[in-house]
Design a protein around this motif. Structure first.
Motif: not given
Length: 171
Positions: A32-36, A101, A105, A109, A113-115
């Motif tokens: 996962y390359t998005g913001v966490r 989302d 967000s 983002a 990009k954010v889960d």
């Protein structure tokens, strides 16, 4: 960002390891390359339980929507007797996560990009309440069209210290 939103967004940003410049050889990028985000851990020492309630008062009309009963969504956060075997409460319900989302967000983002739906709290959904004594109750009403979920970290912290916290979404 208004102060209420800043207060409610008590989240920790976790940046993937490959995001920072380094002289060390880089490892394969995470899946996962998005913001966490991760919520901070409560410091009160008590386990926390949670429940979500959809309250409907069929005797009162919604003042903003004709031909509908008055209704509210609330979350309860409370000291739990035990949490083993109970699933962790999501930070945001799926519909709220989707809306946050799609709306950008909070300016953090772009969409996707954010889960938000994947963030879990340390509270245990449906855990039995520690009802061995009376507890003070705190009502968290965010207002300004802000979701009740933005007070989650504060609610969990208070519950871990012995309070029962009720967070309310407004219609």
């Amino acid at each position: 960002m208004n102060s209420g939103l800043a207060f409610g967004l008590s989240l920790s940003l976790v940046v993937p390891a490959g995001a920072a410049a380094s002289d060390a050889p880089s490892a394969p990028p995470p899946a996962y390359t998005g913001v966490r985000f991760a919520l901070p851990e409560a410091t009160g020492g008590r386990p926390v339980g949670s429940a979500e309630l959809h309250l409907v008062d069929r005797e009162r009309q919604d003042p903003w929507v004709a031909d509908r009963a008055r209704e509210l969504m609330v979350s309860l956060w409370y000291p739990a007797r035990r949490t083993r075997g109970c699933p962790r409460q999501p930070y945001m319900p799926a519909g709220v996560a989707r809306s946050v989302d799609e709306s950008g967000s909070f300016g953090l983002a772009g969409p996707g990009k954010v889960d938000w739906a994947g963030i879990r709290t340390e509270a245990a959904r449906g855990a039995p309440a520690d009802d061995r004594r009376r507890r003070p109750v705190v009502l968290h009403s965010p207002g300004l069209e802000v979701s009740r979920t933005l007070g989650t970290s504060t609610a969990i912290e208070l519950a871990s210290r012995g309070y029962v916290v009720v967070t309310v979404d407004h219609t």
